[in-house]
Design an enzyme around this catalytic site. Sequence first.
Site, PDB file in Angstrom:
ATOM      1  N   GLU A  62      36.725  89.985  82.445  1.00  0.00           N
ATOM      2  CA  GLU A  62      37.689  90.619  81.540  1.00  0.00           C
ATOM      3  C   GLU A  62      37.967  89.854  80.249  1.00  0.00           C
ATOM      4  O   GLU A  62      39.100  89.394  80.023  1.00  0.00           O
ATOM      5  CB  GLU A  62      39.005  90.846  82.289  1.00  0.00           C
TER       6      GLU A  62
ATOM      7  N   GLU B 238      36.661  95.696  90.574  1.00  0.00           N
ATOM      8  CA  GLU B 238      38.082  95.609  90.932  1.00  0.00           C
ATOM      9  C   GLU B 238      38.700  96.995  90.810  1.00  0.00           C
ATOM     10  O   GLU B 238      38.387  97.740  89.874  1.00  0.00           O
ATOM     11  CB  GLU B 238      38.874  94.675  90.011  1.00  0.00           C
TER      12      GLU B 238
HETATM   13  C1  FCB Z   1      42.843  91.946  87.048  1.00  0.00           C
HETATM   14  C2  FCB Z   1      42.424  90.513  87.272  1.00  0.00           C
HETATM   15  C3  FCB Z   1      42.707  90.037  88.689  1.00  0.00           C
HETATM   16  C4  FCB Z   1      44.041  90.503  89.184  1.00  0.00           C
HETATM   17  C5  FCB Z   1      44.183  91.990  89.003  1.00  0.00           C
HETATM   18  C6  FCB Z   1      45.471  92.563  89.529  1.00  0.00           C
HETATM   19  O1  FCB Z   1      42.981  92.192  85.678  1.00  0.00           O
HETATM   20  O2  FCB Z   1      41.048  90.356  87.023  1.00  0.00           O
HETATM   21  O3  FCB Z   1      42.588  88.634  88.695  1.00  0.00           O
HETATM   22  O4  FCB Z   1      45.047  89.823  88.515  1.00  0.00           O
HETATM   23  O5  FCB Z   1      44.071  92.301  87.628  1.00  0.00           O
END
Ligand code: FCB
Length: 443
Positions: A160, A336
Amino acid sequence: MSTARFPEGFLWGTATAAHQVEGGNHANDWWAWEQVPGRIKNGDRSDPACEHYERFASDFDLLRSLHQNAHRLSLEWSRIEPVPGEFSATALTHYRDVLQALRDRGMEPLVTLHHFTNPTWIVAAGGWEAAETAEYFARFAERVTDELAGLAKFWITINEPTVVAYQGYVHGDWPPGKRDFGAALRVVVTLLRGHWLAYERMKRRHPELQIGLAHHLRIFDPARWFAPQDRAVATAFNRVFNQTVLRSLRKGRLVFPLTRNGIASGPPQSQDFIGLNYYTRELVKFNHRYGAELFGQRVLVEPALRSDLTWELYPEGLYRTLMALRAEQLPIYVTENGIADRDDALRPEFLLTHIGAMHRAIQAGVPVRGYLHWTCFDNFEWAEGYSAKFGLIACDPVTQERRVRPSGRLYAEICGTNQLPATAELPPKAAQPSERAGPTDRR
Ligand code: FCB
């Protein structure tokens, strides 16, 4: 009733980051940040987190018993290279054991090289505002893959980049706590350069590796569809936050506005797959007082289902994002996707609707190859400390007791059968924007 089955060999698992689960990481910028009162909710600190550094083998046993066949984790740079150019044999052996433990259990590792934290010495050398950091990162990436390439096929260079830049350099509630849009752009440039250098070196030495980057993509919709200025702000947010890195990587050179803040270029194709981190959408409204944030005020609109952090549940956004990513013509892994939900009241529905949205995208021809839910264990959620509970498995940072939540069992069923439960035909709920607006959370 049709069954929503996934392609053979689909990867199902969970994702973590070293600093959020390991405990004992004292040589990076986050640990220093955590020592300053007021920066982390309830004064929490990342030690002990889930003590995963010691407990990884039994943790993986548990995940495997829940039918997960893949796992995303990050390597802590400050453990591996505690001082510039000196690589710790102990840390490398540890991560070798971790990856081997996954392999022994039939779980495919996806390894992230940089997940938010920086060794203290990198910060002293100027952090990601300094061009040399890209070179240091590439040296680290090269050394680590020389040691561990045989144990993992999938590598994610950086997690990110735009979140690193936004939280640390625009919003300023993450280290180094700046509020300087120009610095944020410089940071994205150096992160891109770091990715390009790392990609080239890793690929040259280990062409068999599949290397990508984890993009945090959000839907930005106008708070008021009829207001042209809100639509313009939503377009600008999408362009800067979602598109800049993707387009730069596609072209192998920086695109506007990054071109104003540095020079960098890379190979025309430097992603073998797209890592997608998707959580929510934000509704944005033009506000002339928000000059530092592209004149966009993020607003909460009712009615909507929301997580404990007030993030809207918006599964349709995963579908929209995946459909947009089809143009990249690369395999996609959802690296994620998850929800802060202390009571596990919404997580089952979150799973069904988001995995359902992903299935629809696959049906429409999007090459999604795996899904890594954020996250297995409640862990240290950055500025939120232990207050935000993202785990399919509750984890008490004091007793270290792990307790599988009902959603964890539901996810196990999906992983084990490679399909959504037959009864789970929930239509995606799309909240309609209205004009009732309230303050939004910090991220
Ligand atoms: C993302 C991050 C991860 C965690 C989630 C909730 O942006 O990559 O580390 O904090 O959010």
